[in-house]
Design a protein around this motif. Sequence first.
Motif, PDB file in Angstrom:
ATOM      1  N   LEU A  47       0.931  -1.200  -0.019  1.00  0.00           N
ATOM      2  CA  LEU A  47      -0.155   0.042  -0.042  1.00  0.00           C
ATOM      3  C   LEU A  47       0.895   1.401  -0.050  1.00  0.00           C
ATOM      4  O   LEU A  47       0.726   2.185  -0.751  1.00  0.00           O
ATOM      5  CB  LEU A  47      -0.966   0.066   1.070  1.00  0.00           C
ATOM      6  CG  LEU A  47      -2.030   0.865   1.225  1.00  0.00           C
ATOM      7  CD1 LEU A  47      -3.048   0.486  -0.027  1.00  0.00           C
ATOM      8  CD2 LEU A  47      -2.898   0.814   2.587  1.00  0.00           C
ATOM      9  N   GLN A  48       1.994   1.216   0.773  1.00  0.00           N
ATOM     10  CA  GLN A  48       2.846   2.443   0.473  1.00  0.00           C
ATOM     11  C   GLN A  48       3.370   2.696  -0.596  1.00  0.00           C
ATOM     12  O   GLN A  48       3.665   3.878  -1.174  1.00  0.00           O
ATOM     13  CB  GLN A  48       3.967   2.174   1.720  1.00  0.00           C
ATOM     14  CG  GLN A  48       5.189   3.255   1.856  1.00  0.00           C
ATOM     15  CD  GLN A  48       6.228   3.127   2.589  1.00  0.00           C
ATOM     16  OE1 GLN A  48       6.004   2.265   3.701  1.00  0.00           O
ATOM     17  NE2 GLN A  48       7.401   3.790   2.585  1.00  0.00           N
ATOM     18  N   GLU A  49       3.707   1.640  -1.331  1.00  0.00           N
ATOM     19  CA  GLU A  49       4.424   1.619  -2.535  1.00  0.00           C
ATOM     20  C   GLU A  49       3.129   2.019  -3.716  1.00  0.00           C
ATOM     21  O   GLU A  49       3.613   3.073  -4.640  1.00  0.00           O
ATOM     22  CB  GLU A  49       4.947   0.281  -3.193  1.00  0.00           C
ATOM     23  CG  GLU A  49       6.036  -0.070  -2.419  1.00  0.00           C
ATOM     24  CD  GLU A  49       6.764  -1.391  -3.028  1.00  0.00           C
ATOM     25  OE1 GLU A  49       7.837  -1.252  -3.604  1.00  0.00           O
ATOM     26  OE2 GLU A  49       6.236  -2.437  -2.605  1.00  0.00           O
ATOM     27  N   PHE A  50       2.031   1.904  -3.462  1.00  0.00           N
ATOM     28  CA  PHE A  50       0.858   2.460  -4.341  1.00  0.00           C
ATOM     29  C   PHE A  50       0.643   4.042  -4.091  1.00  0.00           C
ATOM     30  O   PHE A  50       0.827   4.724  -5.056  1.00  0.00           O
ATOM     31  CB  PHE A  50      -0.212   1.659  -4.123  1.00  0.00           C
ATOM     32  CG  PHE A  50      -1.543   2.425  -4.548  1.00  0.00           C
ATOM     33  CD1 PHE A  50      -1.845   2.268  -5.845  1.00  0.00           C
ATOM     34  CD2 PHE A  50      -2.527   2.966  -3.629  1.00  0.00           C
ATOM     35  CE1 PHE A  50      -2.928   2.866  -6.476  1.00  0.00           C
ATOM     36  CE2 PHE A  50      -3.833   3.671  -4.365  1.00  0.00           C
ATOM     37  CZ  PHE A  50      -3.903   3.597  -5.669  1.00  0.00           C
ATOM     38  N   PHE A  51       0.822   4.369  -2.711  1.00  0.00           N
ATOM     39  CA  PHE A  51       0.955   6.033  -2.561  1.00  0.00           C
ATOM     40  C   PHE A  51       2.093   6.521  -3.233  1.00  0.00           C
ATOM     41  O   PHE A  51       1.958   7.601  -3.397  1.00  0.00           O
ATOM     42  CB  PHE A  51       0.707   5.969  -0.899  1.00  0.00           C
ATOM     43  CG  PHE A  51      -0.866   5.829  -0.412  1.00  0.00           C
ATOM     44  CD1 PHE A  51      -1.528   7.180  -0.292  1.00  0.00           C
ATOM     45  CD2 PHE A  51      -1.044   4.641  -0.267  1.00  0.00           C
ATOM     46  CE1 PHE A  51      -2.768   6.870   0.293  1.00  0.00           C
ATOM     47  CE2 PHE A  51      -2.627   4.418   0.032  1.00  0.00           C
ATOM     48  CZ  PHE A  51      -3.323   5.740   0.560  1.00  0.00           C
ATOM     49  N   ALA A  52       3.204   5.937  -2.998  1.00  0.00           N
ATOM     50  CA  ALA A  52       4.363   6.362  -3.722  1.00  0.00           C
ATOM     51  C   ALA A  52       4.193   6.602  -5.169  1.00  0.00           C
ATOM     52  O   ALA A  52       4.567   7.619  -5.750  1.00  0.00           O
ATOM     53  CB  ALA A  52       5.610   5.609  -3.262  1.00  0.00           C
ATOM     54  N   ALA A  53       3.692   5.986  -5.911  1.00  0.00           N
ATOM     55  CA  ALA A  53       3.714   5.755  -7.414  1.00  0.00           C
ATOM     56  C   ALA A  53       2.617   6.913  -7.491  1.00  0.00           C
ATOM     57  O   ALA A  53       2.876   7.717  -8.367  1.00  0.00           O
ATOM     58  CB  ALA A  53       2.867   4.492  -7.684  1.00  0.00           C
ATOM     59  N   MET A  54       1.505   7.084  -6.591  1.00  0.00           N
ATOM     60  CA  MET A  54       0.670   8.372  -6.898  1.00  0.00           C
ATOM     61  C   MET A  54       1.268   9.456  -6.661  1.00  0.00           C
ATOM     62  O   MET A  54       0.860  10.602  -7.311  1.00  0.00           O
ATOM     63  CB  MET A  54      -0.781   8.149  -5.964  1.00  0.00           C
ATOM     64  CG  MET A  54      -1.651   7.084  -6.461  1.00  0.00           C
ATOM     65  SD  MET A  54      -3.274   7.364  -5.379  1.00  0.00           S
ATOM     66  CE  MET A  54      -2.743   7.057  -3.803  1.00  0.00           C
ATOM     67  N   SER A  55       2.268   9.535  -5.546  1.00  0.00           N
ATOM     68  CA  SER A  55       2.920  10.873  -5.468  1.00  0.00           C
ATOM     69  C   SER A  55       3.552  11.339  -6.895  1.00  0.00           C
ATOM     70  O   SER A  55       3.944  12.657  -7.095  1.00  0.00           O
ATOM     71  CB  SER A  55       3.757  10.632  -4.246  1.00  0.00           C
ATOM     72  OG  SER A  55       4.747  11.819  -4.165  1.00  0.00           O
ATOM     73  N   CYS A  56       4.263  10.340  -7.566  1.00  0.00           N
ATOM     74  CA  CYS A  56       5.107  10.617  -8.502  1.00  0.00           C
ATOM     75  C   CYS A  56       4.119  11.350  -9.666  1.00  0.00           C
ATOM     76  O   CYS A  56       4.656  12.341 -10.515  1.00  0.00           O
ATOM     77  CB  CYS A  56       5.560   9.434  -9.346  1.00  0.00           C
ATOM     78  SG  CYS A  56       6.695   8.619  -8.254  1.00  0.00           S
ATOM     79  N   ILE A  57       2.951  11.069  -9.768  1.00  0.00           N
ATOM     80  CA  ILE A  57       2.026  11.628 -10.495  1.00  0.00           C
ATOM     81  C   ILE A  57       1.413  13.035  -9.970  1.00  0.00           C
ATOM     82  O   ILE A  57       1.281  14.152 -11.063  1.00  0.00           O
ATOM     83  CB  ILE A  57       0.988  10.793 -11.196  1.00  0.00           C
ATOM     84  CG1 ILE A  57       1.579   9.624 -11.783  1.00  0.00           C
ATOM     85  CG2 ILE A  57      -0.169  11.223 -11.953  1.00  0.00           C
ATOM     86  CD1 ILE A  57       0.226   8.532 -12.074  1.00  0.00           C
TER      87      ILE A  57
END
Length: 1165
Positions: free
Chosen positions: A418-428
């Motif tokens: 879940l942390q990695e999913f939020f990190a990916a959203m941060s990139c966008i």
Amino acid sequence: MKFLEWSNDLELLSKVHDSLRHFQISKKKLDKWKPEDSGFQSKEMHQNEERESLYHTASWKTKDLLQNFTQLLLLQKPRPRGWETMVWKSGSKGKGEERGHLIEIQDLFNPNPDTQEEPQLVVLEGAAGIGKSTLARQVRRAWEEGQLYRDRFQHVFYFSCRELAQYKKLSLAELIAKDQTVPVAPIKKILSHPEKLLFILDGIDEPAWILEEQNPELCLHWNEAQPVHRLLGSLLGKSILPGVFLLLTARTTYFQKFVPSLGQPRWVEVLGFSKSGRKKYIYKYFTEKQEAIEAFSLIKSNPVLSTLCVVPWVSWLVCTCLKQQMEQGRDLSLTSQTTTALCLKYLSQTLPGHALGTPLRRLCSLAAEGIWRRRSLFSKRDLWKQGLSEDVIAPFLKVGVIQKQLSSVSYSFANLCLQEFFAAMSCILKNYEEKHDFVETYDIVETLKKVYGRRDLFEHLTMQFLFGLLSENGMREMEKIFACRLPCETMYLRWLIQEEVLYHQPRSLGLLHCLYEIQDKNLLTNVMDNYQATSMQAPVDMAHPEFHINLAVQTDVELMVVTFCINFCNYVYGLWLNPGVQQKKMMPTPRMVLSRWTPITNASWQILFSTLEFTENLKFLDLSGNPLSYYALCSLCRTLRCPGCHLRVLWLVDCSLTSSHCADLASVLRISSSLTELDLQLNDLGDRGVSLLCKGLRSPACKLRILWLDQAPLSDQAMMELRAVKAKNPQLLISSTWKPHVMDPTKNPIGEEMGDSLTSFKHQRLQSGHKHLEPVGTEDDFWGPTGTVATEVVDKERNLYRVQFPVPGSYHCPNIGLRFVVTRAVTIEIGFCAWSQHLDKTPLQHSHMVAGPLFDIKAEQGAVAAVHLPHFVDLQEGQVDVSWFSVAHFQEHGMVLETPARVEQNCTILENPNFSPVGVLLRLIPAVRHFIPITSVTLIYYFVNLKEVTLHLYLIPNDCTIRKAIDDEEMKFQFVRINKPPPLDSLYIGSRYTVSASKKLEIIPKELELCYRSPGESQLFSEIYVDHMGSGIKLQITDKKHQNLIWEALLKPGDLRPVLPMITASHKDAPALPHFLDQHREQLVARVTSVDSLLDKLHSLVLSEEEYEAVRAEATNQNKMRKLFSLSRSWSWDSKDQVYRALKETHPYLIMDLYETSRSVSVRS
């Protein structure tokens, strides 16, 4: 099947979700957060406080630990996943020793089969969310409960590396003290025997440290503090506690990045849920049974969703989304096709109606900062720096997106995925900030490359999520969640990532996973075409180009991802699954070769075939050597009937097809399918199967031009039907390639014409006449180039037979399993032997397992080019290495072991063999000796008398010599065999199985053990008494441990024929034999232990109330039995039969043991 159990970690996640319903705000308010309150004093003071307040992971004690977990699959293999690269090769083959096999949790530290040394280091690797940490904690928990490794390790310590990364320094003593479950003992005493210690380091790849291999400065004192990475590196490098055992967990990646040298570890990959494991988890997640049924039905109806649930974390995600819909009173609906889409669905349902745009972006920034710094635990100061105060994070804590650690002031996301999913959203979302331009977008990509490395960029879950979010659906959903409009600069990010994709040559599955998440047709086509361009740079003989990709796919998710991407690969014309059968024909190229060591289930076949329904470029499919169940073949035929399927060539050589499969194949031939070539060789289709195929071939819509088919076993009628089809369709070729290169029936070994040698042979046979020989019948006939060749009995008592092959060719006896490839006309003698007469005299009886029949074969030297010796080991489960097989020759001077030329599913092949008593042995490997899958058969015999029907049910390995011995023995007692199909799945030697029936019948014993007993020994069986057949009875055999049905058969009254007594003249006047009770009275008195239970069964039937009490009054079991036998003088024969039945029910193994000593004792029942 070899499984491991999934613990309650996912249940903790479901409990986090339950906080949506049960969350109550505590009356005690948290202190106001201020930077000075966050504990950020000097580094020195902070480190001292850490050592004073060491916290530990929450207690894990539960009841029935190993019984209550859900099943996971474990694959032991010779190397980590990072070395199994996808590369372009020319004609390469996988070696048998490179294959892995499934194991169980208790096998992790089993000795190496070659060196017999226990591995000191075991590495558990696997994809994100697959269950590695759960398994690591399970090992510690099971040891604590005394269920695992209790005799091997005196202490087992579990450490979470994400927690250890918070500390600057630790001593070895402090490290051990972190595990507060350690019993009170001096640290010096604990460390005095390092060979009895197991250290579990969970998530060794999570922190941003480099574990130094050696550190000479350590080893001075166990109480001296060292940097944590140096301390762990010294443990791995064996510079401290060199004898200690280590268990590491890490995601699938290149381990050299974290540990410079791991020596010779044991690599074990966690593959996720089994099919039954998925169902069990869903039923555990939903406490209400009706909710569980509805959720499981929805998941099962969606093949993609069901496949994604192989990953335990995704199963939690799916169940949570469905649970939310149930609570909101909505109709269940979940159409997500990717993990990214599931995460977006979870987020939109978890935070509906909240004005959380800015706080959610801050949470994404926190996640990204943690990923860049390889941190998953966050302090209050970390949250404060991102503007996440107490009030801001409260909604996220409430719904469980983030959670507070129980024993510290740290916070973490509910799951690292879940942390990695939020990190990916941060990139966008960075594109949404003001004054953002192309340069800053470029910096995002450079940061990703710096964190993950350019080579491994696409191997990480963050990148997979980023691809999914950059899809049209992903960006649309993000705009809904954040109530914003993403700027066009976001396309810069997609363009930069695409350029990075095209730069790479295909190396692993990671990039294909990314492409699956984005599901963009144009991008997929460009990337897959780029694969072709990079492949052409390899030095290949262009005159004979044989481009193909070798790729290992171990889970259904990987299979789905790969086959999805194949749809966009314009240059791959062929797909080859698990190559093993040696083909004589040229295969189309370029092609993709998929290898899989784990069992291919019906669900796996459904995934493969469903993705091929719309594959325009794939023209060739080779499934040879892979057994296809009826369900699998139906799924394949359904795909072939789809208008979008353009397969032209289908090879199904040696796929365990029978006549029952042919109706579906014929349905494909009847329609206007694109199929032009079909190979069905080495399958037992029989006359009925060929007749069904002919119905399809006669259809005007049939486009088939080549049919490869074994014609030797067919009857004249079937051959006539085939010739009629060919006459109607002259363009159709029906042929066979499976003929030895020297076996042309019209030529001798040097190529000269043989003329009408077959006619000459028949003439000589009529003239010579062997009056003392009798034909056995069609069951033991050999099939060859000239049709059937009868087997003749030479000496039935000695089990000696003879067969005369008239011309060169390949001759196969399906009933016995033998196949001979002969270079000229030859007579061969075949004797059936018992292993106990030969193997018991050698030391190999302890190190090897009998794997097939033992034959004494005699043939003219040089006349046999090859012999196929049958074995009953099931290779399809992927648990047995072919290098373990040997062929034993018993000669005058002793025994010789020979390595076979090849090992196939049902036989081992010897080329240019020398003959003596010969059979197949399997070397026993300690790690898997109890998990050798075998093919088995059930034998049912019946005897009809005036009162009832008696059945004998056997479960034995598929060994023709054992079958023949049982046939002979049962025939002596006038029992007749009923032919019923064997179990479909492989079984395991030593396993126990329960026998049951649809009616309440007397079954003694009700439990059978599957074991190998030499043909000379008595075999185990269940005796079943049927008073009234009625319309029929259904017999079932169930695995006692797993409670799954492994065999069932319906017995109808028409299956039984009255049998006339077989009384020979020499026995008509013979005196009656003693009853079983009289014959074994002494043994029964001495060995019957449960006398009271025996008496209870005889009460009122044989014994009166006074007799019952008189026997019970005796002091010892022996005296009770003597008293019971003193009453037998007045018993009738029927009364003795009732006592015999009661003994069989209360003491089945004693009666079996006595019964084996003498089967000539008379028992009428």
